[in-house]
Design a protein around this motif. Structure first.
Motif, PDB file in Angstrom:
ATOM      1  N   ILE A  22       0.844  -1.190   0.000  1.00 14.15           N
ATOM      2  CA  ILE A  22       0.000   0.000   0.000  1.00 14.15           C
ATOM      3  C   ILE A  22       0.880   1.240   0.000  1.00 14.15           C
ATOM      4  CG2 ILE A  22      -1.771   1.267   1.252  1.00 14.15           C
ATOM      5  CD1 ILE A  22      -2.511  -1.542   2.463  1.00 14.15           C
ATOM      6  N   ARG A  23       0.736   2.045  -1.043  1.00 15.73           N
ATOM      7  CA  ARG A  23       1.408   3.333  -1.186  1.00 15.73           C
ATOM      8  C   ARG A  23       2.904   3.276  -0.896  1.00 15.73           C
ATOM      9  NH1 ARG A  23      -0.549   7.047   2.432  1.00 15.73           N
ATOM     10  NH2 ARG A  23      -1.745   5.550   3.615  1.00 15.73           N
ATOM     11  N   GLY A  24       3.558   2.209  -1.318  1.00 13.83           N
ATOM     12  CA  GLY A  24       5.000   2.102  -1.167  1.00 13.83           C
ATOM     13  C   GLY A  24       5.467   1.781   0.234  1.00 13.83           C
ATOM     14  N   ASN A  31      -1.435  -8.983   3.619  1.00 19.45           N
ATOM     15  CA  ASN A  31      -1.628  -8.914   5.064  1.00 19.45           C
ATOM     16  C   ASN A  31      -2.965  -8.265   5.401  1.00 19.45           C
ATOM     17  OD1 ASN A  31      -0.657  -9.427   7.739  1.00 19.45           O
ATOM     18  ND2 ASN A  31      -0.401  -7.214   7.938  1.00 19.45           N
ATOM     19  N   VAL A  32      -3.304  -7.199   4.719  1.00 20.23           N
ATOM     20  CA  VAL A  32      -4.592  -6.540   4.972  1.00 20.23           C
ATOM     21  C   VAL A  32      -5.736  -7.500   4.627  1.00 20.23           C
ATOM     22  CG1 VAL A  32      -6.113  -4.645   4.262  1.00 20.23           C
ATOM     23  CG2 VAL A  32      -3.680  -4.214   4.653  1.00 20.23           C
ATOM     24  N   ARG A  34      -5.635 -10.760   4.684  1.00 21.75           N
ATOM     25  CA  ARG A  34      -5.679 -11.808   5.718  1.00 21.75           C
ATOM     26  C   ARG A  34      -6.411 -11.318   6.971  1.00 21.75           C
ATOM     27  NH1 ARG A  34      -1.225 -12.673   3.475  1.00 21.75           N
ATOM     28  NH2 ARG A  34       0.746 -13.015   4.375  1.00 21.75           N
ATOM     29  N   LEU A  35      -6.153 -10.073   7.341  1.00 23.47           N
ATOM     30  CA  LEU A  35      -6.838  -9.515   8.510  1.00 23.47           C
ATOM     31  C   LEU A  35      -8.343  -9.431   8.268  1.00 23.47           C
ATOM     32  CD1 LEU A  35      -4.297  -6.701   9.448  1.00 23.47           C
ATOM     33  CD2 LEU A  35      -4.785  -8.775  10.769  1.00 23.47           C
ATOM     34  N   LEU A  36      -8.728  -9.002   7.086  1.00 23.51           N
ATOM     35  CA  LEU A  36     -10.158  -8.942   6.761  1.00 23.51           C
ATOM     36  C   LEU A  36     -10.771 -10.342   6.764  1.00 23.51           C
ATOM     37  CD1 LEU A  36     -10.014  -6.274   3.918  1.00 23.51           C
ATOM     38  CD2 LEU A  36     -11.062  -5.974   6.186  1.00 23.51           C
ATOM     39  N   ALA A  37     -10.047 -11.316   6.228  1.00 21.46           N
ATOM     40  CA  ALA A  37     -10.541 -12.696   6.194  1.00 21.46           C
ATOM     41  C   ALA A  37     -10.684 -13.265   7.608  1.00 21.46           C
ATOM     42  CB  ALA A  37      -9.608 -13.568   5.360  1.00 21.46           C
ATOM     43  N   ALA A  38      -9.875 -12.754   8.532  1.00 15.46           N
ATOM     44  CA  ALA A  38      -9.948 -13.185   9.928  1.00 15.46           C
ATOM     45  C   ALA A  38     -10.991 -12.388  10.717  1.00 15.46           C
ATOM     46  CB  ALA A  38      -8.576 -13.062  10.588  1.00 15.46           C
ATOM     47  N   ALA A  59      -8.909  -0.190  -1.531  1.00 15.57           N
ATOM     48  CA  ALA A  59      -8.036  -0.493  -2.671  1.00 15.57           C
ATOM     49  C   ALA A  59      -7.577  -1.951  -2.628  1.00 15.57           C
ATOM     50  CB  ALA A  59      -6.840   0.452  -2.698  1.00 15.57           C
ATOM     51  N   CYS A  60      -7.284  -2.457  -1.436  1.00 19.70           N
ATOM     52  CA  CYS A  60      -6.886  -3.864  -1.307  1.00 19.70           C
ATOM     53  C   CYS A  60      -8.010  -4.790  -1.771  1.00 19.70           C
ATOM     54  CB  CYS A  60      -6.527  -4.186   0.142  1.00 19.70           C
ATOM     55  SG  CYS A  60      -4.985  -3.443   0.701  1.00 19.70           S
TER      56      CYS A  60
END
Length: 77
Positions: A22-24, A31-32, A34-38, A59-60
């Protein structure tokens, strides 16, 4: 899908071994996701990563949707 939000996702071989981030920053899209999936909600993710913005999480998700819409067709040998 807002393609301009995908500009928040960057890929640089010198940052996190070229994984989408994300944005460099050193926060990977994976990772983001995975957190949402959890079942972590956006508020919790933003608290854990104060450098992120709500638009980064969107955006992810858009990036993941774009990748999921790709098709690979294997030919029979």
């Amino acid at each position: 899908m807002k393609l301009e939000s995908l500009s928040r996702i960057t890929i640089d071989p010198h940052v996190m071994s070229g994984h989408p981030v994300i944005r460099g920053m050193r926060v990977t899209v994976a990772n983001v996701l995975r957190l949402l999936a959890a079942h972590h909600d956006a508020k919790r993710i933003l608290e854990a990563y104060p450098c992120l913005e709500a638009e980064d999480i969107d955006a992810c998700l858009e990036y993941a949707a774009l990748l999921a819409s790709e098709r690979e067709i294997e030919t029979a040998a």
